[in-house]
Structure formats: structure tokens, C-alpha cells
Design an enzyme around this catalytic site. Structure first.
Site, PDB file in Angstrom:
ATOM      1  N   GLU A 328       0.817  -1.155   0.015  1.00 46.07           N
ATOM      2  CA  GLU A 328       0.017   0.030   0.042  1.00 46.07           C
ATOM      3  C   GLU A 328       1.005   1.187  -0.208  1.00 46.07           C
ATOM      4  O   GLU A 328       0.745   2.142  -0.990  1.00 46.07           O
ATOM      5  CB  GLU A 328      -1.096  -0.043   1.284  1.00 46.07           C
ATOM      6  CG  GLU A 328      -1.827   1.196   1.463  1.00 46.07           C
ATOM      7  CD  GLU A 328      -2.621   1.102   2.790  1.00 46.07           C
ATOM      8  OE1 GLU A 328      -3.431   2.132   2.950  1.00 46.07           O
ATOM      9  OE2 GLU A 328      -2.058   0.496   3.678  1.00 46.07           O
ATOM     10  N   HIS A 329       1.628   1.168   0.777  1.00 46.41           N
ATOM     11  CA  HIS A 329       2.880   2.237   0.945  1.00 46.41           C
ATOM     12  C   HIS A 329       4.238   2.066   0.722  1.00 46.41           C
ATOM     13  O   HIS A 329       4.525   1.080   1.582  1.00 46.41           O
ATOM     14  CB  HIS A 329       2.710   3.185   2.337  1.00 46.41           C
ATOM     15  CG  HIS A 329       1.193   3.397   2.815  1.00 46.41           C
ATOM     16  ND1 HIS A 329       0.507   2.836   3.819  1.00 46.41           N
ATOM     17  CD2 HIS A 329       0.461   4.670   2.427  1.00 46.41           C
ATOM     18  CE1 HIS A 329      -0.614   3.466   3.814  1.00 46.41           C
ATOM     19  NE2 HIS A 329      -0.714   4.544   3.262  1.00 46.41           N
TER      20      HIS A 329
END
Length: 431
Positions: A328-329
């Protein structure tokens, strides 16, 4: 304790395990619960919402108190600090500026024989935003969901969020909603809120698109109503993967790892580095920062089960492992992050350099923080203006163009056995 893994085969296996952590196999009980809630709300409307809110949130509502009234909205401004209001307004300004650059433009092109082809973008009529309650208030979630909808041109934007004690909604959430232009707010949460948005009730008219994060029951509800309405994604627990070189600061990396772990016991916090000395220093820093952490129990659980440090041979190998995980990040805490960016294929958002903590993306930078999780960055992207837009093809033929291409259309129609398709062209070509 944050584990250090030095063997590549073990590291690959652990990354796969963490990526699959929300594959809960049989969720028949939860799915059945959600299905029952959806059916009941579709059938009984407000009465079902009120009963479920009493059952799950222990709050007694009436049809008249489902919607947040103007006096409560006004009072919210008196309950937030000037610093918070200024921060919300700055975040709104930057999120809006970024998303205005992402609005696609309708277009047409003119071809031979007068053919006109094009694409026309239009916003959905109504969007429903789900904002979680529970452990914390999330005004940033309000901004990140509402502002792209506003920029897209959605005329009706609705927010639902679980009520707190005394039926109240967190004032920071209410202020963020108003700053983002939302006035239609309902104090209802869980799968029943998703049902209300999808099917409509006496008080809450249905919407066309539902966005926003939530717990397992919210996710399952969004999954089940998809098709009746659009949704943004089926978001799972938060995750960060950091690639760092030996020059990175251990305490800063530790804070970034804990910034994910403090979200949820299922949150993932991963560091990949070729430096064993950095890895050991990060473990020490994590332990130090956890010592007086206000969410220590929750955060330690995430670190223990879904946190790790992997020792890699090169930064390039770290990127390869990251691509297989599709985080996601993704933070590139290296001296020359741009040298690695082109190798990154799968990541929801990429944060470059030592001075770019993931938190700036969560709150203020401008790009959306609603991102694909659990490996979905392999095929999905962040929430954006496009989430609230649809496009229609534009086609115009002239008699000359139909004469020129109609024969091919009729041949294809006959091949598929669709005689009326053929005749719809043939009749237009008759003298």
C-alpha cells in the site's frame, strides 16, 4: 519483538504470509450476518437501522435523530482548536489542488467521411462516504473521500459514520465534512450503513457509489452490494514497506514502521535493507518508542505478527521483493530514490527520500491516502476523481461513412447470427 530475517527463502515466505493475512478462508458466519443485515435494511429501512444501531452501538435513535442537524454541525466548530481547523483547511487546499489536475477531459475526434468519435465524462449523481468510528476519529478520511467527489462534480455527497456516546459524532469529523462541502450526514455505521446507502431507506436516499474504509463487516457489505452500486475498493489493514540504505536514520524508520502498526493489530510494517547494522539499530529504536506508546498493546501485536526486517543483498533485490508484495505504502529511504523509482511496478503510493514520511501522504501532501492493500496494487490504484466519474462513448456516422463500412458490419453480424443487427445497416443503405 521485530524480527530480522536473513535468509531469502524465509523472507519470501514471510512476505507471502503477511500479504495473505486477510485471506480468512471460510467467512461463512460473517458473510451470513452481513447478508441478513442487508436484506433486513432493504426490507425494513429506518426501523432496521435503528434496531441495529441499538444492538451494535448501544445507541437509541429515532428516524428524526438519524441525520445530524444544523445545530450540531455549527457547534462542532466551537469544539476544535484553531490549529486543527487551520490544518484541515490546508489539507483541503492541497488535496483539492492535486485532484483538480487529475480531472479527465471529454474529447471528440473527426475522421474520414465525417465520422465523429469521442468520449464524454460525467459524474455520478450521488456518492456515499463511509467514515469509521471506533478507535479514533478520522477527519483525514473525510477529506480524502469527499474532495475528489466534489472535484468530479458529484451533486449529492452523503456521509455515514457510527455514533459515539450520547449519539454524538466527533467534532473534528463534522468540521472536516463541512469544510469539504458535506451537509448530509447520518449517524449510522457498520454493514447497516452500507445497506442504507445501497438500497435507500425512508430517511437516507440511495447513492450510486460508496467509498471509504471500514471493518470486516463493512468490507463484506461493500463487496455484496457491488453491482447495485459502485465501490472504491475492498480495503484491508494498512501496510508499509520501507527500503532503506545504511545512511537512513534508525529512529525515523522505527517511527514510520510504528505509524502503520498503531492503526490495527493486522497492520503490516516491513523494512528491507542490505545493512544489518541499520536493522539492529531499528529494532532498538522500535523497542524504545514502544515503551511509552499510548497504543502499545495494539501496536506490539501488529509488530509481533506482521512486522519484520529483511536483509537483502542489494537495493535492487529489495525492489524486486517489494514488487512481489505490492505494498500500500512504499518508502524509498535511500540516498538516490529516483534511481529506484523506475524499477517499482506495484505500489499504492511511493514516498521518496529521507524527509518524506508516509504520514505526509496520509494527511496533507495532496495525493489520496485511500490506497490498494493486500497485494491489490498489482492491479488497482488510489481513490481519485475517476472513482466518481463514468464515461460514455460518442459515435456519429454519416451516410457516406455507413456506405463505406456497412458491408463489414453486416458480415460480422451475419457471422454471429444476429440478423436484425445486419438489417439495421442494410435498411439504411437501401436507395
Amino acid at each position: 519483538m521485530l524480527r530480522i530475517i536473513t535468509q531469502l527463502t524465509d523472507l519470501r515466505a514471510e512476505l507471502r504470509r503477511i500479504c495473505d493475512r486477510t485471506d480468512s478462508g471460510e467467512m461463512s458466519e460473517q458473510q451470513a450476518t452481513v447478508e441478513a443485515i442487508l436484506r433486513r435494511v432493504a426490507k425494513d429501512g429506518d426501523r432496521a437501522l435503528i434496531e441495529y444501531t441499538a444492538q451494535f452501538d448501544h445507541i437509541d435513535l429515532t428516524p428524526e435523530t438519524l441525520r445530524v442537524k444544523g445545530d450540531e454541525l455549527d457547534a462542532a466548530y466551537q469544539q476544535v482548536s484553531k490549529e486543527l481547523l487551520d490544518a484541515i483547511r490546508l489539507a483541503k487546499q492541497q488535496i483539492e489542488a492535486f485532484h483538480r489536475q487529475r480531472v479527465p477531459k471529454s474529447w471528440v475526434q473527426f475522421g474520414e467521411d465525417g465520422v465523429v468519435l469521442g468520449k464524454r465524462y460525467t459524474a455520478v449523481d450521488a456518492a456515499g462516504l463511509y467514515v469509521p468510528g471506533g478507535r479514533a476519529a478520522y477527519p483525514s478520511t473525510v477529506l480524502m473521500n469527499a474532495i475528489p467527489a466534489q472535484v468530479a462534480g458529484v451533486q449529492r455527497i452523503v456521509m455515514v459514520t457510527p455514533p459515539g456516546q450520547g449519539k454524538g459524532i466527533n467534532p473534528a469529523v463534522l468540521v472536516a465534512a463541512q469544510e469539504a462541502g458535506i451537509q448530509e450526514i447520518y449517524r449510522v455505521g457498520g454493514a447497516q450503513a452500507i445497506a442504507a446507502l445501497a438500497y435507500g431507506t425512508e430517511t437516507i436516499p440511495r447513492v450510486d457509489v460508496i467509498t471509504g474504509p471500514g471493518n470486516l463487516y463493512v468490507m463484506l457489505a461493500k463487496k455484496q452490494v457491488y453491482g447495485r452500486v459502485g465501490i472504491d475498493s475492498l480495503a484491508g489493514p494498512s501496510e508499509v514497506l520501507i527500503i532503506a540504505d545504511e545512511a537512513a536514520h534508525p529512529a525515523q524508520i522505527a517511527a514510520d514502521l510504528l505509524a502503520q502498526a498503531e492503526h490495527d493489530p493486522l497492520a503490516a510494517a516491513i523494512l528491507l535493507t542490505p545493512s544489518l547494522s541499520l536493522a539492529k539499530a531499528v529494532v532498538t529504536a522500535v523497542n524504545e518508542q514502544l515503551a511509552d506508546h499510548p497504543r502499545r498493546v495494539l501496536t506490539e501485536k501488529a509488530i509481533a505478527h506482521y512486522g519484520l526486517i529483511g536483509i537483502v543483498e542489494t537495493l535492487e533485490q529489495a525492489v524486486e521483493l517489494s514488487n512481489s508484495f505490492a505494498p500500500e505504502h512504499l518508502e524509498l529511504e535511500v540516498e538516490d530514490p529516483w534511481s529506484l523509482v523506475e524499477q517499482v511496478r506495484h505500489a499504492g503510493a511511493i514516498f521518496l527520500g529521507y524527509s518524506t514520511p508516509e504520514a505526509v501522504g496520509d494527511y496533507l501532501a495532496g495525493p489520496n491516502h485511500t490506497l490498494p492493500t493486500s497485494g491489490a496494487a498489482r492491479y488497482a490504484s488510489a481513490l481519485g476523481v475517476e472513482t466518481f466519474l463514468k464515461h460514455s462513448s460518442i459515435i456519429q456516422y454519416t451516410p457516406a461513412a455507413l456506405r463505406k463500412q456497412g458491408g463489414a458490419v453486416m458480415t460480422l453480424a451475419e457471422t454471429e447470427g444476429l440478423i436484425s443487427h445486419r438489417d439495421s445497416v442494410r435498411l439504411r443503405l437501401q436507395p
